[in-house]
Scaffold this motif. Structure first.
Motif, PDB file in Angstrom:
ATOM      1  N   ILE A  96       0.866  -1.181   0.000  1.00 13.46           N
ATOM      2  CA  ILE A  96       0.000   0.000   0.000  1.00 13.46           C
ATOM      3  C   ILE A  96       0.902   1.230   0.000  1.00 13.46           C
ATOM      4  CG2 ILE A  96      -2.014   1.103   1.025  1.00 13.46           C
ATOM      5  CD1 ILE A  96      -2.606  -1.468   2.516  1.00 13.46           C
TER       6      ILE A  96
ATOM      7  N   THR B 202      -3.835   1.940  -4.580  1.00 14.63           N
ATOM      8  CA  THR B 202      -3.987   0.932  -3.526  1.00 14.63           C
ATOM      9  C   THR B 202      -4.338   1.526  -2.165  1.00 14.63           C
ATOM     10  OG1 THR B 202      -1.565   0.955  -3.361  1.00 14.63           O
ATOM     11  CG2 THR B 202      -2.566  -0.839  -4.587  1.00 14.63           C
ATOM     12  N   SER B 203      -3.879   2.744  -1.884  1.00  9.22           N
ATOM     13  CA  SER B 203      -4.254   3.353  -0.600  1.00  9.22           C
ATOM     14  C   SER B 203      -5.748   3.633  -0.564  1.00  9.22           C
ATOM     15  CB  SER B 203      -3.457   4.630  -0.332  1.00  9.22           C
ATOM     16  OG  SER B 203      -3.618   5.559  -1.382  1.00  9.22           O
TER      17      SER B 203
END
Length: 309
Positions: free
Chosen positions: A223, A268-269
């Motif tokens: 992440i 992804t975060s």
């Protein structure tokens, strides 16, 4: 263009902030979470807010000269945002970035005219922060925004992002959850939301593989931009109601799901944030209004596992 001839308020600044807050209805789960579309900021991430406020504050306090060079440690998004602000304001920008960060971020900074100093992150963010301090000690033109400890970072979210969320929800927020890099979004939004919603619950999302706030040792995770092996000073002693640990695979899967079910090309975060929000919505009940942020765009993740098919 030099800083002395740049406009005091560049036109691109009008594109920062006031992003929409979208209801994401997950039919399979029978739940809705609310996500603020921060990827719509002009350089593509929530960090545009941070870059603008830190540079405007430094100018107001006389800390920047026309020949100043902005120097910051960044995993990528803050670097891109500072490069954008520097280009619009006429300042040189140098960014210290881990050599493991996605190559796309490096290209975007170069495209905006910034110079990138790569380092091996043997101690996470702390390695890059120490590098910027060493460079600044040798070159007096360097200005350090100090995003990880500068209180302006959290204050801008408290007075800006949180106020927008309250306006967009009619003043009703039951929970807010977000990952942390500097801690500014989490701390600032938490403070701002509690001012009007004293019962709102504020949660940190962090990678299950690097759950430092949970007292665990940092390890590798996927992440990008959060939990860089370093608990930032802005987050120390923060008023949090809990922590939601999200595995890297879960964050990647949710980011792909957001693209394929909602048409949202995010990183992804953002996937980690929405996975955490969905888990909280499940725990708090279908009537709970859980808010999170979609931090950035997917295009800066082409070379990462997010695009492995």
């Amino acid at each position: 263009m030099s800083a002395s001839s740049a406009p005091a308020h560049p036109p691109v600044f009008d594109l920062i902030g006031h992003t929409p807050l979208m209801p994401l209805r997950f039919a399979a789960e029978g739940l809705t979470v609310w996500a603020k579309a921060e990827f719509l900021n002009p350089s593509g991430s929530i960090k545009d807010r941070l870059a603008r406020c830190l540079i405007e504050d430094a100018e107001a306090r006389g800390l920047l000269r026309p020949d100043s060079i902005i120097l910051e440690c960044s995993s990528g998004n803050t670097g891109i945002s500072l490069a954008m602000v520097g280009a619009a304001k006429g300042y040189q920008v140098h960014i210290a970035m881990s050599d493991t960060a996605s190559i796309e971020r490096r290209h975007l900074m170069h495209q905006l005219g910034a110079e990138v100093h790569l380092f091996k992150a043997t101690k996470g963010y702390a390695t890059g922060i120490n590098l910027t301090l060493e460079l600044a000690a040798r070159e007096p033109r360097y200005f350090l925004p100090r995003q990880f400890e500068n209180p302006i970072n959290a204050r801008d979210h408290e007075e800006g992002t949180a106020v927008e969320i309250l306006e967009q929800t009619g003043g009703r927020v039951d929970a807010f959850v977000a990952g942390y890099g500097t801690g500014g979004t989490l701390v600032g939004c938490g403070r701002g939301l509690r001012r009007q919603c004293p019962n709102v619950r504020v949660f940190a999302m962090e990678p299950a593989e690097a759950a430092m706030l949970s007292g665990e040792c940092p390890c590798c995770h996927l992440i990008e931009g959060i939990a860089g092996g370093y608990v930032p000073p802005l987050l120390v002693g923060a008023n949090l109601d809990g922590i939601v640990k999200i595995a890297s695979g879960e964050a990647v899967s949710m980011a792909r799901r957001l693209s394929r079910e909602f048409g949202l090309l995010v990183g992804t975060s953002s996937g980690g944030n929405v996975a955490a929000a969905l888990r909280l919505a499940r725990e708090l009940g279908p009537d709970a209004r859980v808010v999170t942020v979609l931090c950035d765009r997917a295009e800066r993740y082409y070379s990462t596992p997010l695009f492995d098919h």
